[in-house]
Scaffold this active site. Structure first.
Site, PDB file in Angstrom:
ATOM      1  N   LYS A  98       0.809  -1.231   0.000  1.00 46.51           N
ATOM      2  CA  LYS A  98       0.000   0.000   0.000  1.00 46.51           C
ATOM      3  C   LYS A  98       0.834   1.271   0.000  1.00 46.51           C
ATOM      4  O   LYS A  98       0.431   2.299  -0.537  1.00 46.51           O
ATOM      5  CB  LYS A  98      -0.943   0.001   1.192  1.00 46.51           C
ATOM      6  CG  LYS A  98      -2.097  -0.982   1.032  1.00 46.51           C
ATOM      7  CD  LYS A  98      -3.219  -0.694   1.997  1.00 46.51           C
ATOM      8  CE  LYS A  98      -4.441  -1.530   1.676  1.00 46.51           C
ATOM      9  NZ  LYS A  98      -4.276  -2.951   2.057  1.00 46.51           N
ATOM     10  N   GLU A 120      -9.853   7.139   3.842  1.00 45.27           N
ATOM     11  CA  GLU A 120     -10.768   6.228   4.524  1.00 45.27           C
ATOM     12  C   GLU A 120      -9.987   4.953   4.793  1.00 45.27           C
ATOM     13  O   GLU A 120      -9.037   4.640   4.089  1.00 45.27           O
ATOM     14  CB  GLU A 120     -11.974   5.922   3.633  1.00 45.27           C
ATOM     15  CG  GLU A 120     -11.777   4.781   2.625  1.00 45.27           C
ATOM     16  CD  GLU A 120     -10.740   5.044   1.547  1.00 45.27           C
ATOM     17  OE1 GLU A 120     -10.501   6.227   1.210  1.00 45.27           O
ATOM     18  OE2 GLU A 120     -10.158   4.067   1.035  1.00 45.27           O
ATOM     19  N   SER A 386       1.663  -9.786  -1.139  1.00 35.33           N
ATOM     20  CA  SER A 386       1.307  -8.366  -0.942  1.00 35.33           C
ATOM     21  C   SER A 386       1.670  -7.820   0.432  1.00 35.33           C
ATOM     22  O   SER A 386       1.904  -6.624   0.578  1.00 35.33           O
ATOM     23  CB  SER A 386      -0.187  -8.171  -1.197  1.00 35.33           C
ATOM     24  OG  SER A 386      -0.958  -9.046  -0.391  1.00 35.33           O
TER      25      SER A 386
HETATM   26  C1  PLP Z   1      -5.104  -3.964   1.583  1.00 37.13           C
HETATM   27  C2  PLP Z   1      -4.402  -5.225   1.277  1.00 37.13           C
HETATM   28  C3  PLP Z   1      -4.784  -6.048   0.187  1.00 37.13           C
HETATM   29  C4  PLP Z   1      -5.986  -5.778  -0.664  1.00 37.13           C
HETATM   30  O1  PLP Z   1      -5.948  -4.594  -1.386  1.00 37.13           O
HETATM   31  P1  PLP Z   1      -5.758  -4.570  -2.969  1.00 37.13           P
HETATM   32  O2  PLP Z   1      -6.066  -3.158  -3.326  1.00 37.13           O
HETATM   33  O3  PLP Z   1      -6.696  -5.544  -3.570  1.00 37.13           O
HETATM   34  O4  PLP Z   1      -4.353  -4.938  -3.238  1.00 37.13           O
HETATM   35  C5  PLP Z   1      -4.025  -7.167  -0.084  1.00 37.13           C
HETATM   36  N1  PLP Z   1      -2.952  -7.503   0.676  1.00 37.13           N
HETATM   37  C6  PLP Z   1      -2.569  -6.759   1.730  1.00 37.13           C
HETATM   38  C7  PLP Z   1      -1.384  -7.197   2.519  1.00 37.13           C
HETATM   39  C8  PLP Z   1      -3.273  -5.599   2.065  1.00 37.13           C
HETATM   40  O5  PLP Z   1      -2.872  -4.860   3.120  1.00 37.13           O
END
Ligand code: PLP
Length: 401
Positions: A98, A120, A386
């Site tokens: 993020k 938000e 992610s």
């Molecule tokens: C917020 C988050 C997501 C989901 O958000 P996307 O916009 O779909 O990428 C996925 N993995 C992690 C670790 C997150 O913090």
């Protein structure tokens, strides 16, 4: 840096009108028109400026810790009989992808002359990433969060406050993410001149989905370079990513969308099962509708009320999906799968034991589908990891067998 790359010839990137096929656009109340119009007019010019790109790149390197490694997961590869690489967004500062977006947007806000940032947040991850870059730049930060979420996510609320942000409870409706979003939009309408609204995923009115995808596209740009070093070719056979709003997937797919032989796999949260009534498998369950000022696929009742999503991972618990993904789904360019809560927990435990990496529960959804693809031993597979699993330890421990 390729964030300003010309994508106008692509079927899968935004067109001049702000659409991906039938999806996207800017369905905004008239009072938001000046804010969104200013962004739309200026964002490409600002991010195309070499000085902007230099500052973005420098912060990603020295502050975030990029490039994130592309790690060959040897034991995972042996188990699934393919060459599996993990794109380690979990190693970024603040623990997920993020921050790539919030760094980009704070630099943009500064160039637009904004003094105040609003956001938000649902689980608090985007709120923390926003509060972080506001502290970095010395800008005022107000984060709207449902009052139910404030109670559920106390550690992230504490982080945001420690970083200097004001956390404002949203007390209407279900007191969760969509109510926080409504409050943020109301704030933006009331403060059109000095405030920038940092949206946390590839959702919202045009130009947000494209802008956020471009900031996250550093992920696929690095994957291409790293694969050349490791395999001699920039293109893998598969890229797999989880999808909530869709920003880590958009970033991981960005430079591969037009390379049609690269299979793109998007994994949504099936919750307790796609047809259980407790799910967030938006593409499969959704129908065209408008959410957060964008036309996309959306879980809704017959009379158009938004259906509350469910997932064990807070980051995937969103009733819509970004318009880019709605188009990747309907055109068939990406394969959309879904993983249940139980499958994802199991995949999280498995990665921990096989590779010594505890993944975020969101990322575990992507890992959970390795077993369902018919992989060949020579296939090069990239999974976007992610985020890291520290924030999910309580959930993991509760389900430990
Ligand atoms: C917020 C988050 C997501 C989901 O958000 P996307 O916009 O779909 O990428 C996925 N993995 C992690 C670790 C997150 O913090």
């Amino acid at each position: 840096m390729d964030i300003a790359v010309n994508t106008s010839q692509s079927k899968y990137h935004v067109n001049k009108k702000g659409y991906y096929g039938d999806f996207g656009g800017a369905y905004i109340p008239e009072m938001l028109y000046p804010n969104v119009e200013e962004l739309k007019e200026q964002y490409m010019q600002i991010i195309s400026d070499p000085a902007f790109q230099q500052e973005f790149e420098q912060l990603l390197k020295d502050y975030v810790g990029r490039p994130s490694p592309l790690y060959f997961a040897k034991r995972l590869s042996e188990k699934y009989k393919a060459k599996i690489y993990l794109k380690r967004e979990d190693l970024n500062h603040t623990g997920a992808h993020k921050v790539n977006n919030t760094i980009g947007q704070i630099l943009l806000a500064k160039r637009l002359g904004k003094k105040r940032i609003i956001a938000e947040t649902g689980a608090g991850q985007h709120g923390v990433a926003t509060a972080t870059v506001c502290a970095l730049m010395g800008l005022e930060c107000v984060v709207y969060m449902g009052s139910v979420d404030i109670q559920r996510q106390a550690p992230n609320v504490a982080r945001m406050r420690m970083l200097g942000a004001t956390v404002v409870p949203a007390t209407s409706g279900s007191k969760t993410l969509k109510d926080a979003t409504n409050e943020a939009i109301r704030d933006w309408i009331n403060n059109p001149v000095d405030t920038h609204y940092i949206i946390g995923s590839v959702v919202g009115p045009h130009p947000y989905p494209d802008m956020v995808a471009r900031f996250q596209s550093v992920i696929s740009e690095e994957i291409r370079q790293q694969l050349v070093e490791k395999t001699g070719k920039p293109d893998p056979d598969y890229v797999i990513a989880c999808v909530g709003g869709g920003s880590n997937a958009a970033g991981a797919f960005f430079h591969f969308t037009d390379a049609e032989k690269v299979k793109l796999v998007a994994v949504e949260a099936a919750g307790q099962g796609v047809n259980s009534g407790f799910s967030a498998a938006t593409s499969q369950l959704g129908r065209p509708g408008i959410i957060h000022a964008s036309k996309t696929l959306l879980m809704q009742t017959d009379d158009g009320q938004i259906v509350e999503p469910h997932s064990i991972s807070a980051g995937l618990d969103y009733p819509g999906v970004g318009p880019m993904h709605a188009n990747l789904y309907t055109t068939g360019r990406a394969l959309f799968l879904n993983a249940t809560d139980d499958e994802s927990l199991a995949a999280g435990y498995e990665l921990s034991l096989l590779e010594g990496i505890i993944p975020a529960l969101e990322s575990a959804h992507a890992l959970a589908k390795l077993k369902d693809l018919s992989l060949k031993p020579e296939d090069v597979v990239v999974v976007c990891l992610s985020g890291r699993g520290d924030k999910d330890l309580e959930t993991y421990i509760k389900h430990l067998k």
